[in-house]
Scaffold this active site. Structure first.
Site, PDB file in Angstrom:
ATOM      1  N   CYS A  52       1.844   3.011  -4.871  1.00 51.95           N
ATOM      2  CA  CYS A  52       2.971   3.512  -5.655  1.00 51.95           C
ATOM      3  C   CYS A  52       3.631   2.362  -6.407  1.00 51.95           C
ATOM      4  O   CYS A  52       3.568   1.205  -5.976  1.00 51.95           O
ATOM      5  CB  CYS A  52       3.991   4.151  -4.741  1.00 51.95           C
ATOM      6  SG  CYS A  52       3.291   5.511  -3.819  1.00 51.95           S
ATOM      7  N   TYR A  64      -8.259  12.682  -0.844  1.00 49.31           N
ATOM      8  CA  TYR A  64      -7.294  11.871  -0.100  1.00 49.31           C
ATOM      9  C   TYR A  64      -6.824  12.589   1.163  1.00 49.31           C
ATOM     10  O   TYR A  64      -6.247  13.679   1.091  1.00 49.31           O
ATOM     11  CB  TYR A  64      -6.123  11.598  -1.056  1.00 49.31           C
ATOM     12  CG  TYR A  64      -4.928  10.837  -0.548  1.00 49.31           C
ATOM     13  CD1 TYR A  64      -4.993   9.921   0.486  1.00 49.31           C
ATOM     14  CD2 TYR A  64      -3.693  11.014  -1.180  1.00 49.31           C
ATOM     15  CE1 TYR A  64      -3.865   9.217   0.900  1.00 49.31           C
ATOM     16  CE2 TYR A  64      -2.565  10.311  -0.782  1.00 49.31           C
ATOM     17  CZ  TYR A  64      -2.655   9.427   0.260  1.00 49.31           C
ATOM     18  OH  TYR A  64      -1.535   8.742   0.652  1.00 49.31           O
ATOM     19  N   HIS A 115      -2.108   8.818   5.370  1.00 47.83           N
ATOM     20  CA  HIS A 115      -0.669   8.545   5.370  1.00 47.83           C
ATOM     21  C   HIS A 115       0.186   9.669   5.944  1.00 47.83           C
ATOM     22  O   HIS A 115       1.403   9.673   5.750  1.00 47.83           O
ATOM     23  CB  HIS A 115      -0.193   8.205   3.942  1.00 47.83           C
ATOM     24  CG  HIS A 115      -0.716   6.880   3.464  1.00 47.83           C
ATOM     25  ND1 HIS A 115      -1.404   6.732   2.291  1.00 47.83           N
ATOM     26  CD2 HIS A 115      -0.648   5.650   4.015  1.00 47.83           C
ATOM     27  CE1 HIS A 115      -1.743   5.457   2.130  1.00 47.83           C
ATOM     28  NE2 HIS A 115      -1.297   4.784   3.178  1.00 47.83           N
ATOM     29  N   ASP A 120       0.436   1.407   7.609  1.00 47.93           N
ATOM     30  CA  ASP A 120      -0.504   0.887   6.611  1.00 47.93           C
ATOM     31  C   ASP A 120       0.069  -0.362   5.936  1.00 47.93           C
ATOM     32  O   ASP A 120      -0.626  -1.360   5.771  1.00 47.93           O
ATOM     33  CB  ASP A 120      -0.775   1.996   5.578  1.00 47.93           C
ATOM     34  CG  ASP A 120      -1.923   1.665   4.649  1.00 47.93           C
ATOM     35  OD1 ASP A 120      -2.756   0.826   5.011  1.00 47.93           O
ATOM     36  OD2 ASP A 120      -1.988   2.259   3.560  1.00 47.93           O
TER      37      ASP A 120
END
Ligand code: ADP
Ligand code: SF4
Length: 687
Positions: free
Chosen positions: A30, A169, A172, A265
């Site tokens: 991001c 994906y 997360h 992460d």
């Protein structure tokens, strides 16, 4: 000249129908720019490609209005109108021969759909994972079919936008495909629930759909979280993750594997060192023949080579190291290893995304300013006419200003009062867990020590008379800040007179050994109204004295701002593990030599606690005496040869280290551009 040891990093890697020119892979991350600032986003990614990253990825890209992450600024591919914005990025990346990757995402129960007002979708009927009072609906078969269709549509649009790699994906704890995989979110009893084989079904289907749709020209990457650090409650790398990868081993063209959730992460250097994901991801290559990319704040070329040689990864994934130094691959390629600007692992970049604004980086002040201001992480143009500069103060602001001015061929004198460089980063990097922060100083000092046009003076506290005597036309005052001793901050907007009655230390005192010298023996109270990291770090210092430690804060949790850097949970846990008593929702009401009176911030109730030493972490004041003294002598400037005096960094207004570095860079650029730095708007453009 590249060291042959590093040659392996520059080998091309085949990813299905496309070839990455080397092993440097900027994984999706991001930026806080996303769909609202598309030119800024494209320029930022383009600089990475120029810097040698063989693959450059977007951030997560919402594929449909049922995955609306507003108010965050992620990328968006809801319909064809979103294609031109993303094409800007692929063009910027292709210009330098790199591959462009897009991380398609449906965020399931992670998106409250605040803007689109659509009802969130999830495997089962559950409440969303934010604090929004919103429930997600259990997807029926028609919903599953529709979702598969949206993913295919988004993949086709991605191909039209020019992407070379399209992601599926599941990571997360933020994506629908992972929600289906996790038994804590998936309570279905049909063929998409129950056994792992069933829970992996949708993941498998979407990989196949994506390949059918765009696999002729695009590589299909899978991002999959192999470990959640939740024990049997979540995915474990050696149990469920292995089974999932065994089941899907050859289906994608690339495995991008990491820890989940985001705080695991992207761990900060306070809590994890380089390559911290290795123990969890190293098994993946033994289960698949497809290339594997992994992350772990890799900044050392030797670590990168080792990970490849030992067969643990095929591509070196990086998000933060690529933000701190977009030219990291090129510097390795050209044998300029000392010039690598290493990430310090502070997660200030993450805070940008979490506060929904274009991010900033402590090490790289040009991050997210590539379009708006036309700044480049490496290129600093020589002004038409160089000038002499005097920089006073050798902290992050002063060192950065000096570095930039010197690089543009100006003559720079830098004077530092103390006997060491680095200002607050030198002091703070000696605190528990913050050693890597010294990189802010070390990288800049190395640059300054290489050149002839920088004169560096330690142990040189300058007065106004000294500055006039120097008579250098351009003066930057970067004298920093100091911590308040009067209790003023957010909870107390007036000085607290009663503090005179007790034994009070400031963070500056503690960083200069104040607790070691403290003759008192009772409890140490940390009063933290700063609300970020320092109060908790000083609590760790206090614990090391062996005395009882109580952490008092007006907020309801320890260090609330550190939520934006993904550290809050870890910080609070660490204090609890260290036996620190935490007293929340409390401010200061009175004090004497042995006790402190606290006041509940909600109800005003008073309570007394034992206190032998109070450490006040509230707010800082600029160290601007020199500025005042110089201004008082403005009439003497012209005769002395002074033209312009400017305050920069904490001396102007105390803030983040990132803000001080940015202030130093901006000062230097503005001084050389004559104040005409570009400032382009990039909001809601019709690209
Ligand atoms: P910033 O974050 O803005 O760079 P710091 O507090 O980290 O601020 O650094 C400021 C530096 O300025 C410190 O190293 C301090 O010793 C130095 N300094 C303060 N006053 C003077 C002065 N009058 N002359 C030279 N150096 C000074
Ligand atoms: Fe690294 Fe900090 Fe920059 Fe993020 S802000 S890239 S963690 S130095």
């Amino acid at each position: 000249m590249r060291n042959p040891i590093h040659d392996i990093l520059f080998e091309p890697v085949q990813l299905g129908p496309v070839t990455a020119p080397n092993r440097f892979y900027q994984v999706p991350h991001c930026t806080g720019m996303g769909y609202r600032y598309p030119r800024s986003e494209a320029a930022h990614r383009g600089v990475k490609a120029a810097g040698g990253w063989g693959v450059v990825s977007t951030q997560e890209t919402e594929i449909h209005p049922t995955s609306d992450l507003s108010s965050s600024n992620e990328a968006r591919l809801w319909d064809d109108r979103d294609i031109p914005a993303l094409r800007l990025m692929t063009e910027a990346v292709h210009e330098h021969g790199s591959l462009a990757a897009i991380q398609l995402a449906h965020n399931g129960l992670h998106s409250a759909n605040r803007y689109s007002r659509r009802i969130p979708l999830a495997p089962s009927a559950v409440v969303v994972d934010s604090n929004d009072p919103v429930n997600a609906r259990a997807m029926d078969k028609a919903d599953i079919k529709a979702f598969r269709g949206w993913h295919v549509d988004a993949a086709r649009r991605a191909k039209t936008a020019g992407f070379d790699i399209v992601y599926v994906y599941a990571g997360h704890d933020m994506t629908l495909l992972q929600h289906f995989l996790l038994h804590r979110h998936n309570h279905r009893t049909d063929e998409y629930g129950g056994s792992l084989q069933n829970r992996v079904r949708l993941f498998r289907e979407v990989i196949a759909d994506t390949r059918d749709a765009v696999g002729d020209t695009c590589a299909i990457a899978v991002r999959f979280a192999v470990e959640e650090l939740l024990g049997p409650e979540g995915i474990r790398h050696d149990v469920e993750a292995r089974e999932v990868i065994e089941a899907l081993a050859e289906e994608p063209d690339l495995w991008d594997v990491n820890l989940s959730d985001w705080s695991n992460d992207s761990q900060t250097s306070r809590f994890a060192k380089e390559a911290y994901q290795e123990p969890y991801t190293e098994f993946v290559k033994s289960v698949t023949t497809k290339p594997v990319v992994g992350v772990g704040r890799h900044t050392s070329p030797d670590t990168m080579v080792r990970l490849i040689r030992q067969g643990k990864l095929d591509m070196i994934g990086a998000a933060r190291p690529s933000i701190a130094d977009p030219y990291l691959p090129r510097k390795i390629d050209e044998g300029r290893l000392e010039e690598i600007r290493e990430c310090i692992g502070c997660n200030i970049c993450v805070s940008g995304d979490n506060t929904c604004v274009p991010f900033r980086c402590t090490q790289n002040p040009t991050a997210a300013e590539e379009w708006r201001r036309g700044w480049h992480p490496e290129i600093i143009t020589r002004p038409k006419q160089t000038e002499p500069y005097l920089i006073i103060g050798g902290g992050p602001a002063g060192l950065e200003a000096a570095r930039v001015l010197v690089k543009a061929d100006n003559d720079v004198t830098i004077a530092e009062a103390s006997d060491h460089w680095g200002g607050r980063v030198t002091a703070e990097s000696q605190l528990p867990g913050l050693a890597e922060w010294a990189r802010v100083r070390d990288w800049r000092m190395w640059q300054l020590q290489q050149v002839q046009n920088a004169e560096l003076y330690l142990s040189s506290p300058l007065s106004a008379a000294d500055v006039l005597e120097y008579g250098i036309a351009n003066v930057a005052i970067a004298t920093g800040s100091y911590w308040r001793r009067d209790g003023m901050g957010r909870a107390h907007r007036q000085p607290l007179g009663f503090l005179q009655k007790g034994n009070v230390l400031t963070p500056d005192d503690v960083m200069q050994g104040g607790l070691e010298r403290d003759a008192a023996s009772g409890p140490i109270i940390i009063f933290d109204d700063d609300r970020f990291y320092l109060g908790s770090v000083l609590a760790e210092v206090a614990v090391a004295t062996g005395r009882a430690v109580v952490f008092v804060t007006p907020t309801s949790m320890v260090a609330p701002w550190s939520d934006f850097t993904l550290e809050q949970h870890r910080i609070q846990k660490r204090l609890i593990d260290l036996g620190v008593e935490i007293v929340a929702n409390s401010k200061l009401a009175d004090m004497d030599s042995a006790s402190l009176t606290l006041e509940c911030v909600y109800a005003g109730k008073l309570r007394q606690i034992d206190c032998a030493t109070l450490v006040l972490v509230t707010a800082r004041l600029p160290n601007d005496q020199l500025w005042d003294d110089l201004n008082a002598r403005q009439d003497d400037w012209q005769d002395a040869g002074l033209r312009k005096v400017t305050r920069i960094g904490d001396c102007y207004a105390p803030g983040l280290i990132a803000a001080a570095v940015y202030g130093g860079y901006k000062y230097a650029r503005t001084a050389m551009d004559g104040g005409d730095a570009v400032l382009r708007e990039d909001m809601n453009v019709n690209v």
